[in-house]
Design an enzyme around this catalytic site. Structure first.
Site, PDB file in Angstrom:
ATOM      1  N   LYS A   1       0.829  -1.213   0.000  1.00 59.71           N
ATOM      2  CA  LYS A   1       0.000   0.000   0.000  1.00 59.71           C
ATOM      3  C   LYS A   1       0.858   1.255   0.000  1.00 59.71           C
ATOM      4  CE  LYS A   1      -3.791  -1.833   2.811  1.00 59.71           C
ATOM      5  NZ  LYS A   1      -4.000  -1.919   4.267  1.00 59.71           N
TER       6      LYS A   1
ATOM      7  N   LYS B   1     -10.022 -22.595   0.502  1.00 60.36           N
ATOM      8  CA  LYS B   1     -10.123 -23.121   1.862  1.00 60.36           C
ATOM      9  C   LYS B   1     -11.181 -22.332   2.653  1.00 60.36           C
ATOM     10  CE  LYS B   1      -7.577 -23.482   6.106  1.00 60.36           C
ATOM     11  NZ  LYS B   1      -6.644 -23.011   7.021  1.00 60.36           N
TER      12      LYS B   1
ATOM     13  N   LYS C   1     -12.878 -17.613   7.715  1.00 60.95           N
ATOM     14  CA  LYS C   1     -13.613 -16.383   8.025  1.00 60.95           C
ATOM     15  C   LYS C   1     -13.146 -15.256   7.124  1.00 60.95           C
ATOM     16  CE  LYS C   1     -12.715 -17.104  12.318  1.00 60.95           C
ATOM     17  NZ  LYS C   1     -12.643 -17.477  13.705  1.00 60.95           N
TER      18      LYS C   1
END
Ligand code: TRP
Length: 331
Positions: free
Chosen positions: A119, A200, A203
């Site tokens: 970034k 996979k 979350k």
């Protein structure tokens, strides 16, 4: 004497079926053969979760999740990391034996630095020391309880290797077996549960099936599973479909053979395959969901189970710290 199996789950959100098949179920299987010590890694979660209601909720969910999945607190020592102050005592002592360079090489820390670099911002932006020293806290969790094996997913293997390095460095310094050197234990067959998009289940990819979701939620999510554009009549390859891979987790060999034959024959569309999957997932998860709802509703009961677990865990922890302090000359 039985050997010791230890593992922890970080309460950073709701449990999904990847956690169940990849971590909870194999760990419970091991608890038949090993002396098991399983815990909620709540101080690890604090590195990420700063909303108190959210953290408290996740701690309870993970605790109830273990119990609903069949953990027997009479047989397994089951506790919250934050109830064992010796974890932090040991963690501080281990820091004196941990090279900064070792921590620089930890995957999670390196990934965070790299993301910042991409970034174009300060490489340390948003990285707390808790993330940097995470492997030391985890080594303390493991070493404190004289663990022989640590059932974990592949992503955690580096952490276990670091725990080995650190324990060996202590033992080498004092020329004695002060700390037990742990081994990682990976259940190959169920190590990777595919998510809704085929990657996979995780979350962080937003592709998970919740372990304790409602029927409606489950149905909606399963209908969202990404498929190829094969038409209904075309024969399909079961083994390259995440719908079938998920189906396998919830069914007997006979059921799997029967459905695989229907895939290969053609005539079954993805919509029907998903309905079949929903049926078996819901069949498998309903009893778990019922137990979970009862456990989570009984706040006092859950607190009392965790408090009793901490009571059993603390003398073991205290003995390890004592051994180490004695060897170090700060008895
Ligand atoms: N780091 C593990 C994870 O994110 C959780 C964890 C913390 C753990 N301490 C542990 C696992 C000790 C095994 C042993 O999944």
């Amino acid at each position: 004497m039985k050997k010791i199996s230890l593992t922890g789950i970080k309460p950073t959100g709701s449990l999904h079926i990847g956690n169940y098949f990849g971590a909870i179920k194999p760990a419970l299987e091991l608890s038949k053969e090993y002396n098991a010590r399983y815990f909620i890694a709540d101080y690890h979660a604090l590195n990420q979760v700063k909303n108190p209601a959210e953290l408290e909720g996740s701690i309870r969910e993970v605790a109830a999740g273990w119990l609903a999945s069949g953990l027997d607190p009479e047989n397994v020592i089951f506790y919250r990391q934050s109830s064992i102050p010796e974890v932090f005592e040991l963690s501080t002592m281990l820091m004196a034996f941990t090279g900064k360079g070792l921590m620089n090489r930890a995957h999670a820390y390196k990934a965070a630095v790299q993301e910042n670099q991409e970034k174009g911002i300060d490489p340390d932006a948003g990285i707390n020391i808790g993330l940097f020293t995470y492997p030391i806290l985890m080594a303390a969790d493991i070493i404190l309880f004289d663990s022989d094996i640590v059932p974990v997913g592949k992503d955690q293997v580096q952490h276990i290797e670091m725990a080995q390095d650190i324990a060996q460095s202590v033992n080498a310094t004092y020329k004695a077996d002060i700390l037990k050197v742990p081994q990682a234990r990976i259940t190959e067959s169920v190590a990777v549960v595919p998510g809704l998009d085929g990657r996979k289940m995780s979350k962080s990819y937003d592709n998970a099936l919740p372990l304790f979701g409602t029927e409606n939620q489950l149905h909606k999510l399963i209908m969202r599973i990404v498929t190829n554009s094969q038409r209904v009549e075309e024969p399909k390859d079961p083994d390259s479909s995440q719908i079938f891979l998920l189906y396998k987790l919830f069914t007997s060999q006979d059921e799997q053979n029967a459905l695989a034959a229907r895939y290969k024959e053609g005539g079954m569309g993805w919509g029907e395959a998903k309905e079949e999957l929903f049926r078996v997932v819901n069949r498998g998860l309903s009893p778990l969901r019922e137990r979970y709802n009862a456990i989570i509703a009984d706040k006092k009961g859950l607190d009392s189970i965790l408090a009793k677990g901490a009571e059993k865990a603390r003398p073991i922890a205290a003995a390890t710290v004592k051994r180490f302090r004695k060897a170090a000359g700060i008895d």
